[in-house]
Design a protein around this motif. Sequence first.
Motif, PDB file in Angstrom:
ATOM      1  N   MET A   1       2.651  -4.267 -21.473  1.00 60.62           N
ATOM      2  CA  MET A   1       3.987  -3.897 -21.968  1.00 60.62           C
ATOM      3  C   MET A   1       5.056  -4.606 -21.129  1.00 60.62           C
ATOM      4  SD  MET A   1       5.009  -0.027 -22.968  1.00 60.62           S
ATOM      5  CE  MET A   1       3.403   0.647 -23.261  1.00 60.62           C
ATOM      6  N   SER A   2       6.124  -5.039 -21.744  1.00 58.71           N
ATOM      7  CA  SER A   2       7.119  -5.816 -20.995  1.00 58.71           C
ATOM      8  C   SER A   2       8.435  -5.033 -20.875  1.00 58.71           C
ATOM      9  CB  SER A   2       7.327  -7.148 -21.691  1.00 58.71           C
ATOM     10  OG  SER A   2       7.584  -6.916 -23.036  1.00 58.71           O
ATOM     11  N   PRO A   3       9.351  -5.520 -20.005  1.00 61.58           N
ATOM     12  CA  PRO A   3      10.635  -4.842 -19.807  1.00 61.58           C
ATOM     13  C   PRO A   3      11.411  -4.738 -21.115  1.00 61.58           C
ATOM     14  CG  PRO A   3      10.305  -6.682 -18.279  1.00 61.58           C
ATOM     15  CD  PRO A   3       9.183  -6.707 -19.228  1.00 61.58           C
ATOM     16  N   PRO A   4      12.418  -3.885 -21.267  1.00 64.15           N
ATOM     17  CA  PRO A   4      13.017  -3.059 -20.207  1.00 64.15           C
ATOM     18  C   PRO A   4      12.107  -1.918 -19.756  1.00 64.15           C
ATOM     19  CG  PRO A   4      14.019  -2.524 -22.330  1.00 64.15           C
ATOM     20  CD  PRO A   4      13.114  -3.700 -22.573  1.00 64.15           C
ATOM     21  N   PHE A   5      12.113  -1.690 -18.431  1.00 67.57           N
ATOM     22  CA  PHE A   5      11.270  -0.630 -17.872  1.00 67.57           C
ATOM     23  C   PHE A   5      11.840   0.738 -18.212  1.00 67.57           C
ATOM     24  CE2 PHE A   5      10.705  -4.362 -15.130  1.00 67.57           C
ATOM     25  CZ  PHE A   5       9.371  -4.577 -15.407  1.00 67.57           C
ATOM     26  N   GLN A   6      10.936   1.655 -18.484  1.00 67.45           N
ATOM     27  CA  GLN A   6      11.356   3.037 -18.771  1.00 67.45           C
ATOM     28  C   GLN A   6      11.342   3.902 -17.524  1.00 67.45           C
ATOM     29  OE1 GLN A   6      12.628   4.338 -21.845  1.00 67.45           O
ATOM     30  NE2 GLN A   6      12.877   2.127 -21.669  1.00 67.45           N
ATOM     31  N   THR A   7      10.411   3.616 -16.612  1.00 66.88           N
ATOM     32  CA  THR A   7      10.313   4.433 -15.394  1.00 66.88           C
ATOM     33  C   THR A   7      10.311   3.533 -14.175  1.00 66.88           C
ATOM     34  OG1 THR A   7       8.945   6.017 -16.602  1.00 66.88           O
ATOM     35  CG2 THR A   7       8.980   6.220 -14.207  1.00 66.88           C
ATOM     36  N   PHE A   8      11.073   3.946 -13.168  1.00 64.78           N
ATOM     37  CA  PHE A   8      11.079   3.255 -11.881  1.00 64.78           C
ATOM     38  C   PHE A   8      10.422   4.180 -10.866  1.00 64.78           C
ATOM     39  CE2 PHE A   8      14.009   1.032 -14.439  1.00 64.78           C
ATOM     40  CZ  PHE A   8      13.949  -0.288 -13.999  1.00 64.78           C
ATOM     41  N   VAL A   9       9.393   3.667 -10.218  1.00 61.14           N
ATOM     42  CA  VAL A   9       8.674   4.470  -9.222  1.00 61.14           C
ATOM     43  C   VAL A   9       8.994   3.887  -7.845  1.00 61.14           C
ATOM     44  CG1 VAL A   9       6.436   5.226  -8.370  1.00 61.14           C
ATOM     45  CG2 VAL A   9       6.874   5.147 -10.833  1.00 61.14           C
ATOM     46  N   PHE A  10       9.771   4.645  -7.075  1.00 63.88           N
ATOM     47  CA  PHE A  10      10.204   4.188  -5.757  1.00 63.88           C
ATOM     48  C   PHE A  10       9.091   4.503  -4.757  1.00 63.88           C
ATOM     49  CE2 PHE A  10      13.847   4.827  -8.412  1.00 63.88           C
ATOM     50  CZ  PHE A  10      14.629   3.703  -8.148  1.00 63.88           C
ATOM     51  N   LEU A  11       8.815   3.510  -3.917  1.00 69.49           N
ATOM     52  CA  LEU A  11       7.629   3.588  -3.050  1.00 69.49           C
ATOM     53  C   LEU A  11       8.013   3.278  -1.615  1.00 69.49           C
ATOM     54  CD1 LEU A  11       4.499   3.074  -2.332  1.00 69.49           C
ATOM     55  CD2 LEU A  11       4.900   0.750  -3.125  1.00 69.49           C
ATOM     56  N   ASP A  12       7.428   4.038  -0.682  1.00 68.62           N
ATOM     57  CA  ASP A  12       7.524   3.636   0.725  1.00 68.62           C
ATOM     58  C   ASP A  12       6.211   3.976   1.419  1.00 68.62           C
ATOM     59  OD1 ASP A  12       9.328   2.594   2.924  1.00 68.62           O
ATOM     60  OD2 ASP A  12       8.639   4.455   3.818  1.00 68.62           O
ATOM     61  N   LEU A  13       5.811   3.071   2.299  1.00 71.50           N
ATOM     62  CA  LEU A  13       4.601   3.287   3.096  1.00 71.50           C
ATOM     63  C   LEU A  13       4.973   3.328   4.567  1.00 71.50           C
ATOM     64  CD1 LEU A  13       2.160   0.618   1.552  1.00 71.50           C
ATOM     65  CD2 LEU A  13       2.370   3.048   0.935  1.00 71.50           C
ATOM     66  N   GLU A  14       4.341   4.222   5.304  1.00 70.65           N
ATOM     67  CA  GLU A  14       4.315   4.125   6.766  1.00 70.65           C
ATOM     68  C   GLU A  14       2.915   3.631   7.117  1.00 70.65           C
ATOM     69  OE1 GLU A  14       7.132   4.484   8.424  1.00 70.65           O
ATOM     70  OE2 GLU A  14       8.057   5.067   6.532  1.00 70.65           O
ATOM     71  N   ALA A  15       2.822   2.948   8.239  1.00 68.00           N
ATOM     72  CA  ALA A  15       1.537   2.327   8.550  1.00 68.00           C
ATOM     73  C   ALA A  15       1.380   2.163  10.060  1.00 68.00           C
ATOM     74  CB  ALA A  15       1.437   0.979   7.845  1.00 68.00           C
ATOM     75  N   THR A  16       0.249   1.573  10.449  1.00 72.25           N
ATOM     76  CA  THR A  16      -0.065   1.464  11.883  1.00 72.25           C
ATOM     77  C   THR A  16       0.679   0.323  12.572  1.00 72.25           C
ATOM     78  OG1 THR A  16      -1.942   0.060  11.336  1.00 72.25           O
ATOM     79  CG2 THR A  16      -2.396   2.415  11.594  1.00 72.25           C
ATOM     80  N   GLY A  17       1.298  -0.572  11.817  1.00 77.30           N
ATOM     81  CA  GLY A  17       1.989  -1.695  12.458  1.00 77.30           C
ATOM     82  C   GLY A  17       2.527  -2.661  11.421  1.00 77.30           C
ATOM     83  N   LEU A  18       2.880  -3.847  11.876  1.00 71.90           N
ATOM     84  CA  LEU A  18       3.458  -4.878  11.012  1.00 71.90           C
ATOM     85  C   LEU A  18       2.365  -5.752  10.402  1.00 71.90           C
ATOM     86  CD1 LEU A  18       6.571  -5.766  13.173  1.00 71.90           C
ATOM     87  CD2 LEU A  18       6.532  -4.508  11.004  1.00 71.90           C
ATOM     88  N   ARG A  19       2.769  -6.693   9.548  1.00 70.49           N
ATOM     89  CA  ARG A  19       1.814  -7.535   8.786  1.00 70.49           C
ATOM     90  C   ARG A  19       0.720  -8.159   9.646  1.00 70.49           C
ATOM     91  NH1 ARG A  19       3.051  -9.798   3.568  1.00 70.49           N
ATOM     92  NH2 ARG A  19       1.535 -11.385   4.056  1.00 70.49           N
ATOM     93  N   ASP A  20       1.131  -8.730  10.798  1.00 68.02           N
ATOM     94  CA  ASP A  20       0.154  -9.462  11.615  1.00 68.02           C
ATOM     95  C   ASP A  20      -0.889  -8.547  12.246  1.00 68.02           C
ATOM     96  OD1 ASP A  20       1.420 -11.735  10.965  1.00 68.02           O
ATOM     97  OD2 ASP A  20       2.467 -11.985  12.878  1.00 68.02           O
ATOM     98  N   ASP A  21      -0.605  -7.240  12.270  1.00 69.62           N
ATOM     99  CA  ASP A  21      -1.557  -6.282  12.870  1.00 69.62           C
ATOM    100  C   ASP A  21      -2.640  -5.854  11.882  1.00 69.62           C
ATOM    101  OD1 ASP A  21       0.226  -6.268  15.013  1.00 69.62           O
ATOM    102  OD2 ASP A  21       1.353  -4.580  14.191  1.00 69.62           O
TER     103      ASP A  21
END
Length: 257
Positions: A1-21
């Motif tokens: 299915m293509s845009p326009p989007f009907q739902t926006f799902v806001f996301l956040d992650l906490e994690a053990t470190g940054l990308r290189d870790d």
Amino acid sequence: MSPPFQTFVFLDLEATGLRDDRPRVTELCLVAVHRFSLEHPPGGGREGPRLPRVMDKISLCADPHKLVCQRALELSGLSNENLTENCKPAFDEVAVSLVNGFLQRQAPPVCLVAHNGFLYDFPLLRTELLRQDSDLPPGVFCADSYKALRDILWDPQTPQNHRGYSLAALYKRFYRRYPPVSHCAEADVSTLIAVFLSQASDLLAWADLNARPWESTPPMYNPSPRKPLRTSQEVQNGGTPKGQVKAVRSSQALGLG
Ligand code: DCM
Ligand code: MG
């Protein structure tokens, strides 16, 4: 299915470190808001922004099976110790099915939104899903609000550095105060929704044009072959598989237990 989007799902992650870790997820929050509520925001009062009344939310903590680096611990408040003390299972197949069930409940097409998502949250989530031999449901897209707001707010007269587009800086810019809480996944998602609402019509148009299919997200890294992890069921039963005993012992040896 293509845009326009009907739902926006806001996301956040906490994690053990940054990308290189090669980080592992310690916390995930998803908040789903229908396009209608983003196009008809509730407005703000003196006490600050008001978020839409109708939102679905999911917030999960997870044992990362990896040492949380000192900076991540200071920022997020999540440690190997407090996650273990609270018997949190790994980001396992139950977490994956909760995330997928949550997305399947939303009116399609669905677009995930994360701040700096193209570089951090989306690739990391993809890695955690691949670790479980899984992925998101088909038809999901993703948009990076950091990239979007850099495009939308760009003013050659007043060049802003990278920090000017952090979530906290943008919130301050739009609401003249800093977010009350930062680096807790649910609080960061609330801040992100507030920032999104302040530029909603431009951001909705940007997402419809620039969101990428989820499958085009490269994993942050390839997870090493699966080791036996403590499943949600085992945590409930108080059971601990042998491998987990070893992990707990080695974290005790590291002064974590
Ligand atoms: N992070 C980190 N060091 C930083 C910034 C972030 O290790 N200087 C990691 C730990 C956080 C995760 O990134 O849990 C997500 O960041 P945020 O809280 O900004 O969403
Ligand atoms: Mg965060």
